[in-house]
Design a protein around this motif. Structure first.
Motif, PDB file in Angstrom:
ATOM      1  N   LEU A  85      11.499   3.236   2.729  1.00 32.62           N
ATOM      2  CA  LEU A  85      10.522   2.212   2.336  1.00 32.62           C
ATOM      3  C   LEU A  85      11.094   1.289   1.265  1.00 32.62           C
ATOM      4  O   LEU A  85      10.866   0.065   1.287  1.00 32.62           O
ATOM      5  CB  LEU A  85       9.232   2.869   1.833  1.00 32.62           C
ATOM      6  CG  LEU A  85       8.310   3.467   2.900  1.00 32.62           C
ATOM      7  CD1 LEU A  85       7.175   4.252   2.240  1.00 32.62           C
ATOM      8  CD2 LEU A  85       7.735   2.376   3.806  1.00 32.62           C
ATOM      9  N   LEU A  86      11.832   1.860   0.340  1.00 34.78           N
ATOM     10  CA  LEU A  86      12.442   1.038  -0.717  1.00 34.78           C
ATOM     11  C   LEU A  86      13.483   0.088  -0.132  1.00 34.78           C
ATOM     12  O   LEU A  86      13.607  -1.063  -0.571  1.00 34.78           O
ATOM     13  CB  LEU A  86      13.071   1.945  -1.780  1.00 34.78           C
ATOM     14  CG  LEU A  86      12.086   2.756  -2.630  1.00 34.78           C
ATOM     15  CD1 LEU A  86      12.819   3.749  -3.515  1.00 34.78           C
ATOM     16  CD2 LEU A  86      11.220   1.825  -3.487  1.00 34.78           C
ATOM     17  N   LYS A  91       0.826  -1.207   0.000  1.00 32.14           N
ATOM     18  CA  LYS A  91       0.000   0.000   0.000  1.00 32.14           C
ATOM     19  C   LYS A  91       0.864   1.263   0.000  1.00 32.14           C
ATOM     20  O   LYS A  91       0.598   2.216  -0.744  1.00 32.14           O
ATOM     21  CB  LYS A  91      -0.912  -0.022   1.231  1.00 32.14           C
ATOM     22  CG  LYS A  91      -1.815   1.194   1.371  1.00 32.14           C
ATOM     23  CD  LYS A  91      -2.657   1.038   2.625  1.00 32.14           C
ATOM     24  CE  LYS A  91      -3.440   2.317   2.911  1.00 32.14           C
ATOM     25  NZ  LYS A  91      -4.216   2.206   4.165  1.00 32.14           N
ATOM     26  N   GLN A  92       1.922   1.269   0.809  1.00 31.55           N
ATOM     27  CA  GLN A  92       2.798   2.435   0.878  1.00 31.55           C
ATOM     28  C   GLN A  92       3.555   2.647  -0.426  1.00 31.55           C
ATOM     29  O   GLN A  92       3.735   3.781  -0.877  1.00 31.55           O
ATOM     30  CB  GLN A  92       3.794   2.283   2.038  1.00 31.55           C
ATOM     31  CG  GLN A  92       3.155   2.305   3.421  1.00 31.55           C
ATOM     32  CD  GLN A  92       2.477   3.628   3.740  1.00 31.55           C
ATOM     33  OE1 GLN A  92       2.803   4.655   3.163  1.00 31.55           O
ATOM     34  NE2 GLN A  92       1.525   3.598   4.646  1.00 31.55           N
ATOM     35  N   LEU A 111      16.098  -5.959  10.853  1.00 28.39           N
ATOM     36  CA  LEU A 111      16.179  -4.959   9.787  1.00 28.39           C
ATOM     37  C   LEU A 111      17.229  -3.915  10.158  1.00 28.39           C
ATOM     38  O   LEU A 111      17.056  -3.146  11.100  1.00 28.39           O
ATOM     39  CB  LEU A 111      14.810  -4.281   9.601  1.00 28.39           C
ATOM     40  CG  LEU A 111      14.758  -3.047   8.701  1.00 28.39           C
ATOM     41  CD1 LEU A 111      15.126  -3.396   7.265  1.00 28.39           C
ATOM     42  CD2 LEU A 111      13.365  -2.414   8.756  1.00 28.39           C
ATOM     43  N   TYR A 112      18.332  -3.901   9.430  1.00 30.26           N
ATOM     44  CA  TYR A 112      19.413  -2.956   9.718  1.00 30.26           C
ATOM     45  C   TYR A 112      19.617  -1.943   8.587  1.00 30.26           C
ATOM     46  O   TYR A 112      20.474  -1.073   8.677  1.00 30.26           O
ATOM     47  CB  TYR A 112      20.726  -3.712   9.950  1.00 30.26           C
ATOM     48  CG  TYR A 112      20.630  -4.735  11.057  1.00 30.26           C
ATOM     49  CD1 TYR A 112      20.475  -4.334  12.382  1.00 30.26           C
ATOM     50  CD2 TYR A 112      20.665  -6.103  10.778  1.00 30.26           C
ATOM     51  CE1 TYR A 112      20.375  -5.261  13.411  1.00 30.26           C
ATOM     52  CE2 TYR A 112      20.564  -7.045  11.803  1.00 30.26           C
ATOM     53  CZ  TYR A 112      20.420  -6.616  13.110  1.00 30.26           C
ATOM     54  OH  TYR A 112      20.312  -7.539  14.122  1.00 30.26           O
ATOM     55  N   ALA A 113      18.830  -2.068   7.531  1.00 34.75           N
ATOM     56  CA  ALA A 113      19.014  -1.203   6.367  1.00 34.75           C
ATOM     57  C   ALA A 113      18.542   0.219   6.624  1.00 34.75           C
ATOM     58  O   ALA A 113      18.940   1.152   5.912  1.00 34.75           O
ATOM     59  CB  ALA A 113      18.278  -1.786   5.158  1.00 34.75           C
ATOM     60  N   VAL A 114      17.678   0.413   7.628  1.00 39.35           N
ATOM     61  CA  VAL A 114      17.201   1.759   7.965  1.00 39.35           C
ATOM     62  C   VAL A 114      17.332   1.952   9.476  1.00 39.35           C
ATOM     63  O   VAL A 114      17.374   0.979  10.234  1.00 39.35           O
ATOM     64  CB  VAL A 114      15.724   1.969   7.537  1.00 39.35           C
ATOM     65  CG1 VAL A 114      15.565   1.763   6.047  1.00 39.35           C
ATOM     66  CG2 VAL A 114      14.795   1.037   8.304  1.00 39.35           C
ATOM     67  N   PRO A 115      17.412   3.192   9.960  1.00 39.72           N
ATOM     68  CA  PRO A 115      17.518   3.440  11.405  1.00 39.72           C
ATOM     69  C   PRO A 115      16.302   2.900  12.151  1.00 39.72           C
ATOM     70  O   PRO A 115      15.189   2.880  11.607  1.00 39.72           O
ATOM     71  CB  PRO A 115      17.586   4.971  11.501  1.00 39.72           C
ATOM     72  CG  PRO A 115      18.015   5.429  10.148  1.00 39.72           C
ATOM     73  CD  PRO A 115      17.464   4.443   9.176  1.00 39.72           C
ATOM     74  N   PRO A 150       6.819   2.482  11.303  1.00 38.43           N
ATOM     75  CA  PRO A 150       5.425   2.373  11.770  1.00 38.43           C
ATOM     76  C   PRO A 150       4.407   2.272  10.636  1.00 38.43           C
ATOM     77  O   PRO A 150       3.289   1.792  10.850  1.00 38.43           O
ATOM     78  CB  PRO A 150       5.220   3.669  12.572  1.00 38.43           C
ATOM     79  CG  PRO A 150       6.591   4.102  12.960  1.00 38.43           C
ATOM     80  CD  PRO A 150       7.475   3.698  11.833  1.00 38.43           C
ATOM     81  N   LEU A 151       4.802   2.719   9.443  1.00 42.38           N
ATOM     82  CA  LEU A 151       3.873   2.676   8.308  1.00 42.38           C
ATOM     83  C   LEU A 151       3.674   1.275   7.755  1.00 42.38           C
ATOM     84  O   LEU A 151       2.680   1.013   7.067  1.00 42.38           O
ATOM     85  CB  LEU A 151       4.377   3.588   7.181  1.00 42.38           C
ATOM     86  CG  LEU A 151       4.527   5.077   7.499  1.00 42.38           C
ATOM     87  CD1 LEU A 151       5.134   5.812   6.305  1.00 42.38           C
ATOM     88  CD2 LEU A 151       3.180   5.687   7.877  1.00 42.38           C
TER      89      LEU A 151
END
Length: 673
Positions: free
Chosen positions: A154-155, A138-139, A172-176, A183-184
């Motif tokens: 998101l990507l 959805k996002q 998940l370490y790809a984003v902070p 949360p999305l």
């Protein structure tokens, strides 16, 4: 009598098996046992052996056990070994995700290898720890996200999603970890559409729960356990199996967590999301029903208007706002609008499965809102929690002993353990809070005999030599000050001497964020060691940096008082600003205090003091984590030595040498290599 002979034979076999379990457990912990042979540097500890024996006896008898095991006892192995060897279905519940992951990824695999057994094990977390493929898709449709940074995150999450096996956001370490993108796309009860979802078969949350139902050992956390248990009590879907045994590690957290789950809470974010979901369904699938769009917009406007009035008041105690005419008129006007909205929604049931699911969830949220506004239960606290964008309404019962007694069913063995449960060498405060001081009837499985479930209690002191390894200092000449600025300056003067003597390697633990921030500013330029301040980064990031630097000073509040394990010279000094009493203005405390006073008792002695003793013990527990550790505890609060109640704190702390001489503490720190 063949039947009696068979029954006697079965009981004899059962007794024999039970006796064998205790013997097997004791052998594992023996000086020449399995642990000693497989773990380098393993030392046989009497306290650990005692706890393991008590746990195995509890598993055999079907009773309950409450055991305080001081730092260094090795309580994790002491309960895991009997649990694994018993062959029973066990749920292990922890207070934090960190301990949950340590149990599942480190302790359990190590023990299974040592014991040579292969039961099915499962790790289950709450919904918000798993990626929701539906929300992810959805996002990425681009309908809602316009911020370039969020879209970039998101990507990255989407790329990780194609590789992850379990969808656990913890890996998940790809984003902070504080990315607003997370949360999305994590699962939530409000956004879940069940079997109507295109990703139902691949759903990470559903697969994790299916695996848990089939496992012999299931590792969860307290919040998930209580949420599941409450759902079962109300007849809704079950997440966890009915196990033979439940073991609570970090059990000191349970009374407060129980209050949360036996109460009610309503997040405005959940309500807003649900309204947005109805609006989306109207635009995409029910465009021939303009009434849905119009009434959704009206409800959304009134909801935000009432929330705005509450934010303007900043009052946390709902009872204090009941006399505010404008605010109450807005509240009941909102309930009236939402009730009319609900009636309208019911007229469209049956047209869309996702819509029907949303109506059911909306009905539950409206009921919670109405109950909160009515505020008619004198035995509960009604409070408002203000978040960044949305507020949360909470109803918390003053006592939960009766509810817990029914929750902890007698056909299950319940084991509670923590390093901090006793007050003045007494565990009754904990057992009374959870209703464990009552003996309950129990019909043994597989027999017609009725017995009773008894709760046994044990206190096992730490095996560490605190008198040799540590020093407890309450500095002399600490002035009683009323202003936080003066208190901060006084604390900094003490801290600078200790930090320099310890060559950094210090934790400063605070009872308030305001004091933390004041001291952080004042320390700048006063010490030549790196300062790591809570809020600069996430907890685990700060701890990792602290370990890497080797000479840092970490300033933290509640999150760092427990669940932190830093061993060796890296942590030589712990400084605590003051005794951690709950604020007398805390809404739940005030409600509980009123209830205690109605019973003719003293709220300070019954509530405030015991909570503070437990909290202080947690903070002190950060200092000595190994038999080779050495360190100094400095408490900048002379109430512990000049008030009568101070003895309750001292009696509950490890047996450290005590001093009022700060220079003696400095000398001790300088001698730590």
């Amino acid at each position: 009598m063949p039947g009696c002979h068979f029954k006697h034979q079965r009981l004899t076999i059962s007794h024999s098996l039970n006796k064998r379990l205790t013997q097997d457990v004791q052998q594992v912990f023996a000086p020449d046992g399995s642990l000693s042979r497989h773990i380098k540097g393993y030392s046989c500890r009497v306290q650990q052996q005692t706890m393991a024996t008590r746990v195995s006896e509890t598993l055999q008898k079907g009773d309950n056990l409450v055991v305080e095991a001081g730092t260094g006892v090795g309580k994790t192995y002491a309960y895991l070994v009997p649990a694994l060897l018993s062959g029973k279905q066990i749920i292990v519940s922890t207070g934090s995700k960190n301990l949950q992951e340590q149990l599942f990824f480190k302790d359990l695999p190590a023990l299974l290898n040592i014991l040579g057994i292969r039961p099915k094990v499962a790790l289950l977390k709450g919904r918000s720890n798993y990626l929701c493929q539906h929300l992810m898709a959805k996002q990425l449709s681009g309908v809602e996200v316009t911020d370039g940074k969020i879209l970039d995150d998101l990507l990255r999450i989407d790329q990780w999603a194609s590789q992850t096996v379990d969808g656990d956001i913890g890996s998940l370490y790809a984003v902070p970890e504080n990315s607003p993108a997370i949360p999305l796309v994590v699962s939530s009860k409000e956004s879940c559409i069940g079997k109507a979802c295109d990703h139902y078969e691949a759903c990470f949350t559903r697969k994790a729960r299916s695996k848990a139902l089939d496992a012999k050992i299931i590792v969860v956390n307290h919040h998930l356990f209580f949420a599941d248990r409450i759902l079962k009590e109300t007849g809704f879907a079950e997440l966890l199996p009915d196990s033979d045994v439940v073991i609570f590690d970090e059990a000191h957290l349970l009374p407060d967590i129980a209050v949360t789950y036996f109460g009610q809470q309503l997040s405005f974010k959940s309500l807003v999301r649900l309204l947005e979901r109805f609006n989306e369904l109207y635009r995409t699938q029910m465009a021939d029903s303009p009434q849905i769009g119009a009434m959704t917009a009206r409800c959304h406007t009134q909801l935000l208007h009432w929330q705005g009035l509450l934010f303007a008041s900043e009052e946390r105690d709902w009872r204090r706002l009941l006399g505010d005419k404008a605010l109450m008129e807005a509240a009941w006007s909102l309930v009236s609008e939402l009730t009319a909205y609900r009636t309208m929604l019911l007229g469209y049931l049956g047209r869309n499965e996702a819509f029907d699911d949303g109506v059911e969830k909306f009905d539950a949220l409206l009921s919670k809102l109405t109950v909160f506004i009515q505020c008619d239960n004198p035995d509960s606290a009604y409070s408002i929690e203000y978040g960044y964008q949305y507020l949360t309404l909470r109803i918390a019962p003053i006592k939960v002993a009766k509810e817990c007694q029914s929750l902890f069913s007698p056909d299950v063995s319940w084991i509670f353990t923590s390093a901090t449960l006793q007050i003045n060498r007494d565990l009754s405060l904990f057992t009374k809070a959870l209703g464990l001081d009552k003996t309950s009837a129990n019909t043994n499985r597989g027999t017609n005999s009725s017995t009773h479930t008894t709760t046994h209690t044990t206190i096992l002191d730490s095996p560490f030599d605190y008198a040799r390894q540590s020093l407890f200092c309450v500095p002399r000449h600490l002035a009683t000050v009323t202003s936080q600025e003066r208190a901060a300056r006084q604390l900094v003067e003490v801290a600078v001497k200790a930090i320099n003597a310890a060559k950094g390697r210090t934790f400063m633990l605070f009872t308030s964020h305001r004091m933390l921030n004041l001291v952080a500013v004042m320390l700048q330029g006063r010490v030549d060691y790196p300062l790591l301040v809570q809020g600069q980064a996430g907890k685990q990031t700060l701890l990792k940096k602290y370990r890497q630097l080797g000479n840092a000073v970490l300033l933290g509040t509640g999150a760092f008082w427990e669940g932190v394990d830093v061993r060796g010279k890296l942590l030589s000094c712990v400084i605590i600003d003051k005794l951690p009493f709950v604020s007398p203005d805390d809404n739940l405390y005030k409600a509980r205090a009123d209830g205690v006073q109605r019973e003719g008792k003293d709220p300070f002695m019954e509530l405030s003091l015991p909570q503070a003793v437990i909290s202080l013990n947690q903070g002190v527990g950060r200092l000595i984590r190994d038999e080779k550790d050495r360190g100094v505890l400095i408490l900048c609060d002379n109430r512990i030595v000049n008030r009568p109640y101070g003895q309750a704190f001292i009696n509950s702390l490890p047996h450290m040498h005590r001093t009022r001489d700060l220079y003696r503490a400095v000398s001790f720190l300088q001698q730590i290599d």
